[in-house]
Scaffold this active site. Structure first.
Site, PDB file in Angstrom:
ATOM      1  N   ASP A   1      -0.300  -2.256  -2.979  1.00  0.00           N
ATOM      2  CA  ASP A   1       0.287  -0.994  -2.530  1.00  0.00           C
ATOM      3  C   ASP A   1      -0.522   0.162  -3.100  1.00  0.00           C
ATOM      4  OD1 ASP A   1       1.988   0.842  -1.409  1.00  0.00           O
ATOM      5  OD2 ASP A   1       3.657   0.475  -2.780  1.00  0.00           O
ATOM      6  N   MET A   2      -1.102   0.977  -2.229  1.00  0.00           N
ATOM      7  CA  MET A   2      -1.869   2.126  -2.689  1.00  0.00           C
ATOM      8  C   MET A   2      -0.947   3.132  -3.381  1.00  0.00           C
ATOM      9  SD  MET A   2      -4.933   1.332  -1.897  1.00  0.00           S
ATOM     10  CE  MET A   2      -5.863   2.857  -2.095  1.00  0.00           C
TER      11      MET A   2
ATOM     12  N   ASP B   1      -0.808   1.821   4.063  1.00  0.00           N
ATOM     13  CA  ASP B   1      -1.188   1.836   2.648  1.00  0.00           C
ATOM     14  C   ASP B   1      -0.740   0.595   1.876  1.00  0.00           C
ATOM     15  OD1 ASP B   1       1.503   2.342   2.760  1.00  0.00           O
ATOM     16  OD2 ASP B   1       1.483   3.958   1.288  1.00  0.00           O
ATOM     17  N   GLU B   2      -0.395  -0.491   2.580  1.00  0.00           N
ATOM     18  CA  GLU B   2       0.028  -1.701   1.870  1.00  0.00           C
ATOM     19  C   GLU B   2      -0.247  -2.947   2.696  1.00  0.00           C
ATOM     20  OE1 GLU B   2       4.281  -2.126   1.278  1.00  0.00           O
ATOM     21  OE2 GLU B   2       4.680  -0.664   2.861  1.00  0.00           O
TER      22      GLU B   2
END
Length: 403
Positions: A13-14, A128-129
């Site tokens: 996860d960013m 983003d994940e």
């Protein structure tokens, strides 16, 4: 006989992704409270000395919501989906940046390519994940997590948090435990000590309504769910959801990492800063309508799909939402055709109230290689129409709105 390795699933996860992408462009903002959610008019300006002048939350007027916030902004009580005007009251001096989806998609591609360089078994679950099945990779779980983080940082200059666990459910839970820039590894034996104390709403699938019902039953943690019998959970939440609650509270999840998936639909929508009148604000509505069709067309073409069905969504100033759909005789993917047939849908809605939200949706997706493509000029108006409430009664002026 080959030795079967223990299943290991990573959730990557960013960290504060949109904000982090922006900070890569404006490193002078690192360590400051920054939110993303402004309009293009809030873009940084270059001063005569070459430095940037940034907008502040106090400069905002409208009814948009925050897309994301840096961790410094979160410490001030700001968070994604918060109304921007409310955020401005809490932290008027926080830096406000406009949304830049082209930038975020660029970094998303780099991030996912970096993960695939370590493990090819990757499931894309958001911009983003991702999940990655790292069961067959050599080394300890902490070493693999560090490899993933290093690959992402080398490719993007951004940090991410990694959770590794025996399944997707637990991996997602533990990736949030040491944010930002953290690594968390858990096994099934860790569940009573590390998972059960967590709030029940942390489980993906326990939404606001289920969370409220659990609290009304004096259940607040995952461990308190696990302490209930399956029969009790079924009694209070129904057979399917009750059985699911019992499984996930005990950390059970056998879902595989799906490396390829077929999208069901693609859609774009926008909420206007002010309610727009169908006649007086026709140019602004028409421009927004065209842009939404262009964005959906771009999504279809980039991902290699055409659509057999199109639809629109309108939300009025009284918050009533209306949808209309058309099933087409041949698939399309170009903006001109989308605009034409979405306009046909629009003509079936009475535009006698101000418009708050406008959306365009493409469904019935067909891979481009499998479709017989056609453009708008080839169609007749012989569609299969899903009225869902019947056509609106339009006068001669409203029938031409946005057409």
């Amino acid at each position: 006989m080959p030795v079967l390795k223990t299943r290991r699933i990573a959730h990557i996860d960013m960290d504060a992704f949109f904000a982090s992408c922006e900070l890569s462009r404006y490193p002078e903002l690192k360590g400051l409270p920054v939110v993303v959610g402004g309009r293009s008019s809030h873009a940084p300006r270059i001063r005569e000395d070459g430095t940037h002048a940034f907008s502040r939350l106090r400069d905002y007027a409208g009814r948009g919501v925050l897309t994301t916030a840096t961790y410094e902004a979160r410490a001030l009580g700001l968070h994604s989906a918060m109304p921007t005007m409310h955020a401005a009251k809490l932290a008027p001096d926080a830096i406000l940046l406009p949304v830049n989806f082209e930038l975020y998609r660029h970094y998303s591609r780099l991030f996912k390519e970096a993960i695939r360089s370590i493990s090819p078994l990757v499931e894309n679950i958001g911009i983003d994940e991702v999940y990655a099945d790292v069961s067959m990779l050599p080394g300890e779980a902490n070493e693999i997590a560090q490899q993933l983080k290093s690959a992402v940082f080398t490719a993007t200059g951004l940090t991410c948090s990694v959770g590794i666990a025996p399944n997707k459910l637990l991996a997602k839970l533990c990736s949030e435990m040491q944010k930002p820039d953290g690594i968390t590894v858990i096994t099934l034996s860790d569940i009573p000590f590390r998972i059960w104390p967590m709030p029940a709403k942390k489980i993906n699938g326990i939404g606001p309504k289920a969370s409220a019902k659990l609290e009304s039953l004096e259940i607040k943690t995952i461990g308190q769910i696990a302490a209930m019998s399956e029969a009790w959970l079924v009694q209070h939440f129904g057979n399917s959801y009750g059985r699911w609650l019992h499984r996930v509270s005990h950390g059970q999840d056998d879902r595989p990492v799906i490396t390829e998936s077929v999208p069901v639909s693609m859609s774009r929508e926008t909420t206007f800063e002010r309610n727009l009148h169908a006649v007086r604000d026709k140019p602004a509505l028409s421009q927004a309508f065209t842009q939404l069709c262009e964005r959906v067309a771009s999504d279809l073409q980039q991902k290699g799909y055409t659509c057999r069905k199109i639809g629109i969504k309108l939300r009025f100033d009284d918050f009533k939402t209306v949808t209309r759909d058309l099933t087409l005789p041949a698939p399309i993917s170009d903006a001109k055709s989308l605009r034409l047939f979405c306009g046909k849908c629009l003509k079936r809605i009475a535009l006698d109230k101000k418009i708050r939200l406008l959306g365009v949706k493409a469904s019935g997706l067909v891979p481009t290689d499998h479709s017989v493509h056609a453009d708008a000029a080839q169609f007749t108006l012989d569609f299969t129409v899903d009225e869902r409430g019947g056509p609106g009664k339009l006068d001669s002026v409203l029938s031409d709105i946005l057409a």
